[in-house]
Design a protein around this motif. Structure first.
Motif, PDB file in Angstrom:
ATOM      1  N   LYS A   4      30.477  38.366   5.304  1.00  0.00           N
ATOM      2  CA  LYS A   4      30.014  38.231   6.560  1.00  0.00           C
ATOM      3  C   LYS A   4      29.163  37.269   6.846  1.00  0.00           C
ATOM      4  O   LYS A   4      28.497  36.935   5.715  1.00  0.00           O
ATOM      5  CB  LYS A   4      29.475  39.477   6.922  1.00  0.00           C
ATOM      6  CG  LYS A   4      30.430  40.865   7.422  1.00  0.00           C
ATOM      7  CD  LYS A   4      29.566  41.967   7.681  1.00  0.00           C
ATOM      8  CE  LYS A   4      30.623  43.135   7.933  1.00  0.00           C
ATOM      9  NZ  LYS A   4      29.624  44.420   8.529  1.00  0.00           N
ATOM     10  N   ARG A   6      25.936  35.732   9.925  1.00  0.00           N
ATOM     11  CA  ARG A   6      25.343  35.603  11.178  1.00  0.00           C
ATOM     12  C   ARG A   6      25.397  34.308  11.793  1.00  0.00           C
ATOM     13  O   ARG A   6      25.086  33.309  11.198  1.00  0.00           O
ATOM     14  CB  ARG A   6      24.419  36.248  11.184  1.00  0.00           C
ATOM     15  CG  ARG A   6      23.487  36.769  12.329  1.00  0.00           C
ATOM     16  CD  ARG A   6      22.117  37.377  11.988  1.00  0.00           C
ATOM     17  NE  ARG A   6      22.203  38.734  11.154  1.00  0.00           N
ATOM     18  CZ  ARG A   6      22.555  39.913  11.327  1.00  0.00           C
ATOM     19  NH1 ARG A   6      22.917  40.062  12.561  1.00  0.00           N
ATOM     20  NH2 ARG A   6      22.620  40.593  10.467  1.00  0.00           N
ATOM     21  N   ILE A   8      23.772  32.014  14.258  1.00  0.00           N
ATOM     22  CA  ILE A   8      22.454  31.981  14.459  1.00  0.00           C
ATOM     23  C   ILE A   8      21.867  31.437  15.684  1.00  0.00           C
ATOM     24  O   ILE A   8      20.355  31.598  15.918  1.00  0.00           O
ATOM     25  CB  ILE A   8      21.591  31.037  13.136  1.00  0.00           C
ATOM     26  CG1 ILE A   8      22.215  29.731  13.247  1.00  0.00           C
ATOM     27  CG2 ILE A   8      21.697  31.682  11.804  1.00  0.00           C
ATOM     28  CD1 ILE A   8      21.620  28.625  12.231  1.00  0.00           C
ATOM     29  N   TRP A  12      26.193  33.845  21.050  1.00  0.00           N
ATOM     30  CA  TRP A  12      26.633  34.942  20.107  1.00  0.00           C
ATOM     31  C   TRP A  12      25.638  35.201  18.981  1.00  0.00           C
ATOM     32  O   TRP A  12      25.835  35.726  18.010  1.00  0.00           O
ATOM     33  CB  TRP A  12      28.057  34.548  19.571  1.00  0.00           C
ATOM     34  CG  TRP A  12      29.214  34.418  20.372  1.00  0.00           C
ATOM     35  CD1 TRP A  12      29.231  35.164  21.627  1.00  0.00           C
ATOM     36  CD2 TRP A  12      30.216  33.371  20.467  1.00  0.00           C
ATOM     37  NE1 TRP A  12      30.430  34.696  22.192  1.00  0.00           N
ATOM     38  CE2 TRP A  12      30.919  33.556  21.564  1.00  0.00           C
ATOM     39  CE3 TRP A  12      30.455  32.378  19.478  1.00  0.00           C
ATOM     40  CZ2 TRP A  12      32.012  32.920  21.817  1.00  0.00           C
ATOM     41  CZ3 TRP A  12      31.735  31.606  19.758  1.00  0.00           C
ATOM     42  CH2 TRP A  12      32.433  31.871  20.952  1.00  0.00           C
ATOM     43  N   ARG A  13      24.226  34.582  19.294  1.00  0.00           N
ATOM     44  CA  ARG A  13      23.473  34.835  18.554  1.00  0.00           C
ATOM     45  C   ARG A  13      23.460  36.209  17.643  1.00  0.00           C
ATOM     46  O   ARG A  13      23.305  37.244  18.632  1.00  0.00           O
ATOM     47  CB  ARG A  13      21.962  34.516  18.928  1.00  0.00           C
ATOM     48  CG  ARG A  13      20.960  34.545  18.102  1.00  0.00           C
ATOM     49  CD  ARG A  13      19.519  34.050  18.732  1.00  0.00           C
ATOM     50  NE  ARG A  13      18.509  34.079  17.690  1.00  0.00           N
ATOM     51  CZ  ARG A  13      17.113  34.051  18.103  1.00  0.00           C
ATOM     52  NH1 ARG A  13      16.867  34.156  19.161  1.00  0.00           N
ATOM     53  NH2 ARG A  13      16.350  34.171  17.110  1.00  0.00           N
ATOM     54  N   SER A  14      23.267  36.342  16.440  1.00  0.00           N
ATOM     55  CA  SER A  14      23.059  37.551  15.526  1.00  0.00           C
ATOM     56  C   SER A  14      24.250  38.173  15.475  1.00  0.00           C
ATOM     57  O   SER A  14      24.377  39.330  14.953  1.00  0.00           O
ATOM     58  CB  SER A  14      21.828  38.665  16.123  1.00  0.00           C
ATOM     59  OG  SER A  14      20.735  37.897  16.048  1.00  0.00           O
ATOM     60  N   ARG A  15      25.334  37.976  16.058  1.00  0.00           N
ATOM     61  CA  ARG A  15      26.547  38.368  15.962  1.00  0.00           C
ATOM     62  C   ARG A  15      27.379  38.123  14.495  1.00  0.00           C
ATOM     63  O   ARG A  15      27.104  36.751  14.217  1.00  0.00           O
ATOM     64  CB  ARG A  15      27.891  37.946  16.940  1.00  0.00           C
ATOM     65  CG  ARG A  15      27.371  38.318  18.454  1.00  0.00           C
ATOM     66  CD  ARG A  15      27.698  39.571  18.851  1.00  0.00           C
ATOM     67  NE  ARG A  15      29.246  40.105  18.567  1.00  0.00           N
ATOM     68  CZ  ARG A  15      29.968  40.279  19.478  1.00  0.00           C
ATOM     69  NH1 ARG A  15      29.791  39.816  20.581  1.00  0.00           N
ATOM     70  NH2 ARG A  15      30.963  40.615  19.268  1.00  0.00           N
ATOM     71  N   ASN A  16      27.988  38.910  13.899  1.00  0.00           N
ATOM     72  CA  ASN A  16      28.647  38.736  12.537  1.00  0.00           C
ATOM     73  C   ASN A  16      29.913  38.153  12.842  1.00  0.00           C
ATOM     74  O   ASN A  16      30.687  38.862  13.611  1.00  0.00           O
ATOM     75  CB  ASN A  16      28.573  39.787  11.713  1.00  0.00           C
ATOM     76  CG  ASN A  16      27.352  40.112  11.164  1.00  0.00           C
ATOM     77  OD1 ASN A  16      26.344  39.160  10.938  1.00  0.00           O
ATOM     78  ND2 ASN A  16      26.653  41.318  11.253  1.00  0.00           N
ATOM     79  N   THR A  18      33.600  37.431   9.799  1.00  0.00           N
ATOM     80  CA  THR A  18      34.016  37.898   8.926  1.00  0.00           C
ATOM     81  C   THR A  18      34.805  36.612   8.311  1.00  0.00           C
ATOM     82  O   THR A  18      35.602  36.209   9.121  1.00  0.00           O
ATOM     83  CB  THR A  18      34.763  39.220   8.499  1.00  0.00           C
ATOM     84  OG1 THR A  18      35.783  39.262   9.610  1.00  0.00           O
ATOM     85  CG2 THR A  18      33.724  40.218   9.129  1.00  0.00           C
ATOM     86  N   ALA A  30      23.120  29.585   6.041  1.00  0.00           N
ATOM     87  CA  ALA A  30      22.235  29.476   7.472  1.00  0.00           C
ATOM     88  C   ALA A  30      21.247  28.509   7.500  1.00  0.00           C
ATOM     89  O   ALA A  30      21.087  28.053   8.519  1.00  0.00           O
ATOM     90  CB  ALA A  30      21.551  30.901   7.407  1.00  0.00           C
ATOM     91  N   GLU A  62      29.495  28.365  15.562  1.00  0.00           N
ATOM     92  CA  GLU A  62      28.062  27.850  15.776  1.00  0.00           C
ATOM     93  C   GLU A  62      28.112  27.101  16.953  1.00  0.00           C
ATOM     94  O   GLU A  62      27.224  27.064  17.830  1.00  0.00           O
ATOM     95  CB  GLU A  62      27.255  27.537  14.693  1.00  0.00           C
ATOM     96  CG  GLU A  62      25.852  27.570  14.920  1.00  0.00           C
ATOM     97  CD  GLU A  62      25.199  28.904  14.852  1.00  0.00           C
ATOM     98  OE1 GLU A  62      24.605  29.406  15.815  1.00  0.00           O
ATOM     99  OE2 GLU A  62      25.430  29.740  13.581  1.00  0.00           O
ATOM    100  N   ASN A  87      38.082  36.739  14.404  1.00  0.00           N
ATOM    101  CA  ASN A  87      36.840  36.347  15.011  1.00  0.00           C
ATOM    102  C   ASN A  87      37.142  35.676  16.416  1.00  0.00           C
ATOM    103  O   ASN A  87      36.283  36.360  17.112  1.00  0.00           O
ATOM    104  CB  ASN A  87      36.085  35.444  13.974  1.00  0.00           C
ATOM    105  CG  ASN A  87      35.719  35.980  12.675  1.00  0.00           C
ATOM    106  OD1 ASN A  87      35.293  37.345  12.708  1.00  0.00           O
ATOM    107  ND2 ASN A  87      35.860  35.327  11.507  1.00  0.00           N
TER     108      ASN A  87
END
Length: 183
Positions: A4, A6, A8, A12-16, A18, A30, A62, A87
């Motif tokens: 995973k 994240r 940043i 979608w900030r803070s979404r993981n 895979t 990161a 991102e 994803n």
């Protein structure tokens, strides 16, 4: 094995997301992504982006999260592409498309212009010069396109198009990364 990372910044900030293990796959760290997208702060929203050697898709996701109009992820590994597709579905990322093919084959097709291109190939394969020259010579870059290149720190970049100017460059651990602008 699923890994995973994240996202940043952006919607979608803070979404993981895979990604699968694959030889040579090493997501952009990161802190490097944060620096890169600080550099590109005004150059992502509404732009077309191309993520070559996409791997985890970290750079493309991102960019999409930060408002890119469209993002094309190019990746040859079928298992890695399945993770990318999952994803895209999980995020309902309709602005992201995936091309499951070798980068050289993708770039041999009919070109379309991109505003931002991410080049992060597997290390020790010497893929950067050929990829860059193909982008420049075959019409893949819009005027003043930004090109991000990530390589092993020990690699000296040479043979890049003469009209590309280095805007920013840094190193982090064993990674060197640079942002160019097409002149």
């Amino acid at each position: 094995m699923q890994n995973k990372l994240r996202i940043i910044g952006g919607a979608w900030r803070s979404r993981n997301i895979t990604f699968s293990d694959a030889p040579g796959l090493r997501p952009t760290p990161a802190r490097v992504r944060e620096t890169l997208f600080n550099w590109l702060h005004y150059d992502i929203a509404g732009k077309t982006c191309l993520d070559l050697y996409a791997g985890s898709g970290a750079l493309g996701f991102e960019a999409a999260s930060r408002g890119a109009k469209s993002v094309v992820l190019v990746e040859s590994n079928a298992q890695v592409c399945l993770s990318l597709k999952n994803n895209v579905a999980m995020l309902s990322a309709q602005q992201i498309s995936i091309a499951q093919t070798e980068v050289s084959r993708f770039l041999a097709a009919t070109a379309q212009g991109f505003d931002v291109v991410f080049i992060d190939p597997p290390f020790t394969k010497d893929l950067v010069p050929t990829t860059c020259l193909t982008l420049e010579n075959n019409g893949w870059l819009n005027p003043h396109a930004k090109i991000y290149i990530e390589t092993e720190r020990s690699l000296t970049l040479s043979g890049l198009p003469a009209n590309w100017q280095v805007l920013k460059h840094k190193t982090a651990g064993e990674v060197a990364y640079q942002l160019f602008e097409r002149g």
